[in-house]
Design an enzyme around this catalytic site. Structure first.
Site, PDB file in Angstrom:
ATOM      1  CB  CYS A 261       8.280   6.404  -8.825  1.00 20.14           C
ATOM      2  SG  CYS A 261       6.542   6.653  -9.209  1.00 20.14           S
TER       3      CYS A 261
ATOM      4  NE  ARG B  79      -6.026   1.800   7.131  1.00 18.25           N
ATOM      5  CZ  ARG B  79      -6.013   3.121   6.977  1.00 18.25           C
ATOM      6  NH1 ARG B  79      -7.019   3.825   7.450  1.00 18.25           N
ATOM      7  NH2 ARG B  79      -5.017   3.731   6.366  1.00 18.25           N
TER       8      ARG B  79
ATOM      9  CG  ASN C   7       7.461   1.502  -9.849  1.00 16.06           C
ATOM     10  OD1 ASN C   7       7.699   0.520 -10.566  1.00 16.06           O
ATOM     11  ND2 ASN C   7       6.417   1.554  -9.041  1.00 16.06           N
TER      12      ASN C   7
ATOM     13  CG  HIS D  86       7.592   3.926 -13.362  1.00 14.06           C
ATOM     14  ND1 HIS D  86       6.520   3.091 -13.151  1.00 14.06           N
ATOM     15  CD2 HIS D  86       7.411   4.982 -12.518  1.00 14.06           C
ATOM     16  CE1 HIS D  86       5.730   3.606 -12.216  1.00 14.06           C
ATOM     17  NE2 HIS D  86       6.255   4.749 -11.806  1.00 14.06           N
TER      18      HIS D  86
ATOM     19  CB  THR E 173       1.654  -1.700   6.341  1.00 18.22           C
ATOM     20  OG1 THR E 173       1.101  -0.362   6.370  1.00 18.22           O
ATOM     21  CG2 THR E 173       1.875  -2.184   7.759  1.00 18.22           C
ATOM     22  N   GLY E 174       2.994  -0.280   3.479  1.00 23.05           N
ATOM     23  CA  GLY E 174       2.564   0.024   2.110  1.00 23.05           C
ATOM     24  C   GLY E 174       3.470  -0.586   1.063  1.00 23.05           C
TER      25      GLY E 174
ATOM     26  CB  SER F 113       3.662  -1.158  -7.965  1.00 23.43           C
ATOM     27  OG  SER F 113       4.821  -0.896  -8.730  1.00 23.43           O
TER      28      SER F 113
HETATM   29  N1  NAP Z   1       4.469   3.459  -5.371  1.00 20.62           N
HETATM   30  C1  NAP Z   1       5.474   4.148  -5.915  1.00 20.62           C
HETATM   31  O1  NAP Z   1       6.053   3.763  -6.964  1.00 20.62           O
HETATM   32  C2  NAP Z   1       5.941   5.415  -5.267  1.00 20.62           C
HETATM   33  C3  NAP Z   1       7.125   5.951  -5.711  1.00 20.62           C
HETATM   34  C4  NAP Z   1       7.602   7.152  -5.137  1.00 20.62           C
HETATM   35  C5  NAP Z   1       6.886   7.732  -4.140  1.00 20.62           C
HETATM   36  N2  NAP Z   1       5.715   7.187  -3.717  1.00 20.62           N
HETATM   37  C6  NAP Z   1       5.009   7.861  -2.645  1.00 20.62           C
HETATM   38  O2  NAP Z   1       5.244   7.138  -1.440  1.00 20.62           O
HETATM   39  C7  NAP Z   1       4.098   7.247  -0.583  1.00 20.62           C
HETATM   40  C8  NAP Z   1       3.596   5.851  -0.235  1.00 20.62           C
HETATM   41  O3  NAP Z   1       3.189   5.229  -1.451  1.00 20.62           O
HETATM   42  P1  NAP Z   1       2.773   3.673  -1.531  1.00 20.62           P
HETATM   43  O4  NAP Z   1       2.721   3.414  -2.990  1.00 20.62           O
HETATM   44  O5  NAP Z   1       3.623   2.838  -0.647  1.00 20.62           O
HETATM   45  O6  NAP Z   1       1.277   3.730  -0.905  1.00 20.62           O
HETATM   46  P2  NAP Z   1       0.405   2.551  -0.262  1.00 20.62           P
HETATM   47  O7  NAP Z   1       0.821   1.236  -0.784  1.00 20.62           O
HETATM   48  O8  NAP Z   1      -1.003   2.978  -0.423  1.00 20.62           O
HETATM   49  O9  NAP Z   1       0.802   2.612   1.311  1.00 20.62           O
HETATM   50  C9  NAP Z   1       0.453   3.707   2.125  1.00 20.62           C
HETATM   51  C10 NAP Z   1       1.085   3.577   3.504  1.00 20.62           C
HETATM   52  O10 NAP Z   1       0.716   4.736   4.256  1.00 20.62           O
HETATM   53  C11 NAP Z   1       0.094   4.330   5.478  1.00 20.62           C
HETATM   54  N3  NAP Z   1      -0.955   5.281   5.854  1.00 20.62           N
HETATM   55  C12 NAP Z   1      -2.012   5.668   5.127  1.00 20.62           C
HETATM   56  N4  NAP Z   1      -2.770   6.561   5.827  1.00 20.62           N
HETATM   57  C13 NAP Z   1      -2.138   6.715   7.024  1.00 20.62           C
HETATM   58  C14 NAP Z   1      -2.418   7.484   8.189  1.00 20.62           C
HETATM   59  N5  NAP Z   1      -3.494   8.269   8.268  1.00 20.62           N
HETATM   60  N6  NAP Z   1      -1.556   7.390   9.231  1.00 20.62           N
HETATM   61  C15 NAP Z   1      -0.480   6.593   9.179  1.00 20.62           C
HETATM   62  N7  NAP Z   1      -0.154   5.828   8.103  1.00 20.62           N
HETATM   63  C16 NAP Z   1      -0.978   5.901   7.036  1.00 20.62           C
HETATM   64  C17 NAP Z   1      -0.489   2.981   5.175  1.00 20.62           C
HETATM   65  O11 NAP Z   1      -0.691   2.275   6.396  1.00 20.62           O
HETATM   66  P3  NAP Z   1      -1.858   1.158   6.561  1.00 20.62           P
HETATM   67  O12 NAP Z   1      -1.349  -0.085   5.907  1.00 20.62           O
HETATM   68  O13 NAP Z   1      -1.976   1.034   8.036  1.00 20.62           O
HETATM   69  O14 NAP Z   1      -3.075   1.700   5.885  1.00 20.62           O
HETATM   70  C18 NAP Z   1       0.626   2.386   4.305  1.00 20.62           C
HETATM   71  O15 NAP Z   1       1.677   1.913   5.127  1.00 20.62           O
HETATM   72  C19 NAP Z   1       3.080   8.111  -1.347  1.00 20.62           C
HETATM   73  O16 NAP Z   1       3.228   9.455  -0.971  1.00 20.62           O
HETATM   74  C20 NAP Z   1       3.497   7.927  -2.795  1.00 20.62           C
HETATM   75  O17 NAP Z   1       3.108   9.014  -3.609  1.00 20.62           O
HETATM   76  C21 NAP Z   1       5.237   6.023  -4.235  1.00 20.62           C
END
Ligand code: NAP
Length: 358
Positions: free
Chosen positions: A137, A47, A335, A262, A19-20, A167
């Site tokens: 990223c 959630r 990214n 980025h 969902t993230g 993002s």
């Molecule tokens: N954004 C980027 O550009 C990017 C790039 C490379 C790597 N990353 C990495 O990828 C990961 C995800 O990033 P994002 O940007 O997608 O974050 P995000 O938008 O905040 O999404 C977080 C996701 O994790 C889930 N989650 C959070 N707490 C949880 C728990 N206790 N149990 C199960 N699921 C849980 C959330 O589910 P709910 O919706 O149910 O809360 C959601 O699906 C991070 O480690 C980040 O550092 C991000």
């Protein structure tokens, strides 16, 4: 779309964090790539349990993260915060899944390969903990182009400044920029000290300063000696992916009011003399790279055009004026695609090919 029945015998995939911000793009990519998976199981926090999300043209119900959620899973992608991966990736691996982790929890673990399929695909096969890490990223947004240049010229030093999209800080980052933009749009703000800050208030989300009408020279948390964690990641991960433990790297990470993609300026110094003609030839033919570089015609990559695309885009290719072994580049990469979901999907596809071929 192949009927579900024809997927029998194919590997089962779990997407944890479906969902993230990254998970949402992952579902799009899984719907666009060749349909190699059997069941695709969507997992998030309690959630989100019960929500339905579309993947491969079908509605799939999200289940809460639990040990049972990994029953029968062959490959588990983790797109969740570091602490969630740190706790749950070993559990998924112990249940027999190969984990491809997008968080920072395992990237520098010597028993966890850090893989970019265009550069070191072979590393994915050696995974003593059953976990493969996806780079961060910012590193991923430039490393495919640098890997291609390194193969020809031998990389010695990087000086990098990033212009990072909001993002990169997940859904919260995007929500923060959009909220702040609505508060400053159509105003005369940005003309006196503190006027933007007063307009957007104290709620700066995951950023230490307002990001609308601003640039913020900070990403991540405080590391040693004034460096940010994001800057240390770019240094350490570039070294690990390229197999250059002594590579000199200086990075300044900056957040800009861009939603996704980025950008980076890169000063890359090599062992050998470089020519722009040879560099352009390499970049024009490297898999996963697009050379878009004609300043006379106003052509260079910008995030507004690169967003939503897969490759690493390179422009402004110049030889350094004072060093015939160095190149100056401007690089853009989405990214959430190559910087996160796409690279993870590519790694998972390597593992699936291994499983299917075994
Ligand atoms: N954004 C980027 O550009 C990017 C790039 C490379 C790597 N990353 C990495 O990828 C990961 C995800 O990033 P994002 O940007 O997608 O974050 P995000 O938008 O905040 O999404 C977080 C996701 O994790 C889930 N989650 C959070 N707490 C949880 C728990 N206790 N149990 C199960 N699921 C849980 C959330 O589910 P709910 O919706 O149910 O809360 C959601 O699906 C991070 O480690 C980040 O550092 C991000």
């Amino acid at each position: 779309m192949a009927p579900t029945g024809s997927r029998t015998g194919r590997p089962t995939l779990a997407v944890v964090g479906a969902t993230g911000a990254v998970g949402t793009v992952m579902l799009q990519i899984l719907s666009q790539h060749a349909d190699i998976w059997g069941e695709i199981r969507l997992i998030a926090s309690p959630r989100s349990a019960g929500r339905k999300l579309a993947v491969r043209g079908e509605e799939v119900e999200v289940v809460a993260l639990s040990e049972e959620a990994f029953d029968g899973v062959h490959v588990a992608m983790f797109d969740v915060p570091d602490d969630v991966s740190a706790q749950w990736a070993p559990i998924a691996a112990a249940k027999g899944a190969v984990v491809v982790d997008n968080s920072g929890a395992f990237r520098m673990d010597p028993d966890v390969p850090l893989v970019v399929p265009e550069i070191n695909p072979h590393a994915a096969r050696v995974r003593p903990r059953g976990i493969i890490s996806n780079p961060n990223c910012t590193t991923l947004s430039m490393i495919v182009a640098l890997g291609a240049l390194h193969a020809e010229f031998g990389l010695r030093e990087l000086v990098v400044s990033s212009y990072q999209a909001v993002s990169g800080a997940g859904r919260a980052g995007v929500d923060t920029l959009r909220r702040q933009m609505s508060l400053v749009a159509g105003t005369e703000l940005g003309t006196s000290p503190g006027d933007v800050r007063r307009a957007v208030g104290d709620q700066t989300g995951p950023f230490p300063e307002p990001v609308a009408l601003n640039v913020v020279p900070w990403a991540g948390s405080l590391a040693e000696d004034g460096w940010s964690s994001e800057e240390m990641k770019v240094r350490n991960e570039s070294r690990k992916i390229l197999g250059l433990p002594n590579l000199k790297v200086a990075v300044t990470c900056v957040r800009v009011p861009v939603v996704t993609t980025h950008s980076l300026t890169v000063h890359a110094r090599f062992q050998d003399e470089v020519t722009v003609a040879k560099a352009r030839e390499i970049l024009a033919t490297a898999p996963g790279v697009v050379l878009f570089d004609n300043p006379a015609a106003g052509e260079f990559p910008t995030p507004a055009d690169v967003v939503g695309t897969d490759p690493t885009w390179v422009g402004r290719v110049r030889r350094a004026l004072d060093d015939s072994t160095a190149l100056e580049l401007f690089v853009c990469g989405d990214n959430l695609r190559k910087g996160a979901a796409l690279n993870t999907a590519q790694i998972a596809e390597l593992v699936a090919a291994e499983i299917i071929g075994a």
